[in-house]
Motif scaffolding. Structure first.
Motif, PDB file in Angstrom:
ATOM      1  N   ASN A  15      -1.567  27.074  18.062  1.00  0.00           N
ATOM      2  CA  ASN A  15      -1.018  27.293  19.403  1.00  0.00           C
ATOM      3  C   ASN A  15      -0.299  28.629  19.539  1.00  0.00           C
ATOM      4  OD1 ASN A  15      -2.046  24.936  20.469  1.00  0.00           O
ATOM      5  ND2 ASN A  15      -0.223  23.742  19.999  1.00  0.00           N
ATOM      6  N   HIS A  16      -0.043  29.286  18.413  1.00  0.00           N
ATOM      7  CA  HIS A  16       0.560  30.627  18.450  1.00  0.00           C
ATOM      8  C   HIS A  16      -0.434  31.673  17.944  1.00  0.00           C
ATOM      9  CE1 HIS A  16       4.230  28.181  18.808  1.00  0.00           C
ATOM     10  NE2 HIS A  16       4.590  29.186  19.581  1.00  0.00           N
ATOM     11  N   TYR A  17      -1.723  31.391  18.131  1.00  0.00           N
ATOM     12  CA  TYR A  17      -2.826  32.341  17.931  1.00  0.00           C
ATOM     13  C   TYR A  17      -3.155  32.660  16.478  1.00  0.00           C
ATOM     14  CZ  TYR A  17      -1.790  32.591  22.818  1.00  0.00           C
ATOM     15  OH  TYR A  17      -1.538  32.237  24.107  1.00  0.00           O
ATOM     16  N   ALA A  18      -2.743  31.826  15.532  1.00  0.00           N
ATOM     17  CA  ALA A  18      -3.170  32.017  14.148  1.00  0.00           C
ATOM     18  C   ALA A  18      -4.645  31.626  14.043  1.00  0.00           C
ATOM     19  CB  ALA A  18      -2.341  31.159  13.195  1.00  0.00           C
ATOM     20  N   SER A  19      -5.372  32.319  13.197  1.00  0.00           N
ATOM     21  CA  SER A  19      -6.782  31.969  13.021  1.00  0.00           C
ATOM     22  C   SER A  19      -7.025  31.232  11.706  1.00  0.00           C
ATOM     23  CB  SER A  19      -7.652  33.223  13.078  1.00  0.00           C
ATOM     24  OG  SER A  19      -7.272  34.130  12.079  1.00  0.00           O
ATOM     25  N   SER A  20      -5.996  31.117  10.874  1.00  0.00           N
ATOM     26  CA  SER A  20      -6.145  30.383   9.621  1.00  0.00           C
ATOM     27  C   SER A  20      -4.776  30.028   9.064  1.00  0.00           C
ATOM     28  CB  SER A  20      -6.927  31.212   8.591  1.00  0.00           C
ATOM     29  OG  SER A  20      -6.184  32.349   8.222  1.00  0.00           O
ATOM     30  N   LEU A  84      -8.274  26.026  22.837  1.00  0.00           N
ATOM     31  CA  LEU A  84      -8.255  25.850  24.283  1.00  0.00           C
ATOM     32  C   LEU A  84      -6.830  25.634  24.758  1.00  0.00           C
ATOM     33  CD1 LEU A  84     -11.168  23.257  24.584  1.00  0.00           C
ATOM     34  CD2 LEU A  84     -11.281  25.698  25.142  1.00  0.00           C
ATOM     35  N   ALA A  85      -6.558  26.013  25.992  1.00  0.00           N
ATOM     36  CA  ALA A  85      -5.275  25.670  26.593  1.00  0.00           C
ATOM     37  C   ALA A  85      -5.227  24.149  26.726  1.00  0.00           C
ATOM     38  CB  ALA A  85      -5.139  26.331  27.957  1.00  0.00           C
ATOM     39  N   LEU A  86      -4.128  23.560  26.344  1.00  0.00           N
ATOM     40  CA  LEU A  86      -3.990  22.107  26.384  1.00  0.00           C
ATOM     41  C   LEU A  86      -2.678  21.775  27.081  1.00  0.00           C
ATOM     42  CD1 LEU A  86      -5.093  19.333  25.484  1.00  0.00           C
ATOM     43  CD2 LEU A  86      -3.756  19.604  23.398  1.00  0.00           C
TER      44      LEU A  86
END
Length: 144
Positions: A15-20, A84-86
């Motif tokens: 939710n804070h844009y981490a990819s891993s 996705l935005a949730l």
């Protein structure tokens, strides 16, 4: 604990844009070793797995909370998924993240941060899913 792992590493990270998420200590012994105090290593870190020094079979291995978090995310969120935005209502009592998968499916991972069961609904297109997660539990959902 699992609640912290989900809120800060897995769901919170997504939710804070981490990819891993990377864990340096995959497998440590029951004393959280081997340790490297002379080079500034973590003295209290736990591995994803705990392998006792006297282990003789895989049944001696402990799967720690980090393993459970990794398992939930990797079960439904493959490489290439996009967050996705949730919309989560105030006072929800948990943390959640949703993902669009490359095959057109959608995945949702929810962690209950309460000491009581968490009841909620997920709407995915024309599908409505009512769910309950036990106190401080985690659930993964895949919508095809």
């Amino acid at each position: 604990n699992l609640k912290w792992e989900m809120a800060n590493m897995f769901i919170g990270g997504a939710n804070h844009y981490a990819s891993s998420v990377t864990y340096w200590n995959l497998a440590l012994n029951e004393n959280h070793g081997p340790k490297t105090p002379d080079v500034g290593g973590c003295m209290t870190c736990r591995g994803v797995l705990t392998v006792p020094t006297n282990a003789t079979s895989v049944s001696d291995v402990t799967l720690n909370e980090e393993f459970v978090g990794l398992a939930h995310m990797s079960l439904v969120v493959p490489r290439g998924a996009r967050r996705l935005a949730l919309p989560v209502p105030g006072g929800f009592g948990g943390v959640a993240a949703a993902f669009a998968l490359t095959n057109g499916s959608m995945a949702v991972v929810v962690s209950n941060e309460n000491s009581n069961p968490l009841e909620f609904a997920i709407v995915a297109g024309s599908t409505l899913l009512n769910a309950t997660i036990r106190n401080q539990g985690v659930a993964s959902f895949l919508f095809q």
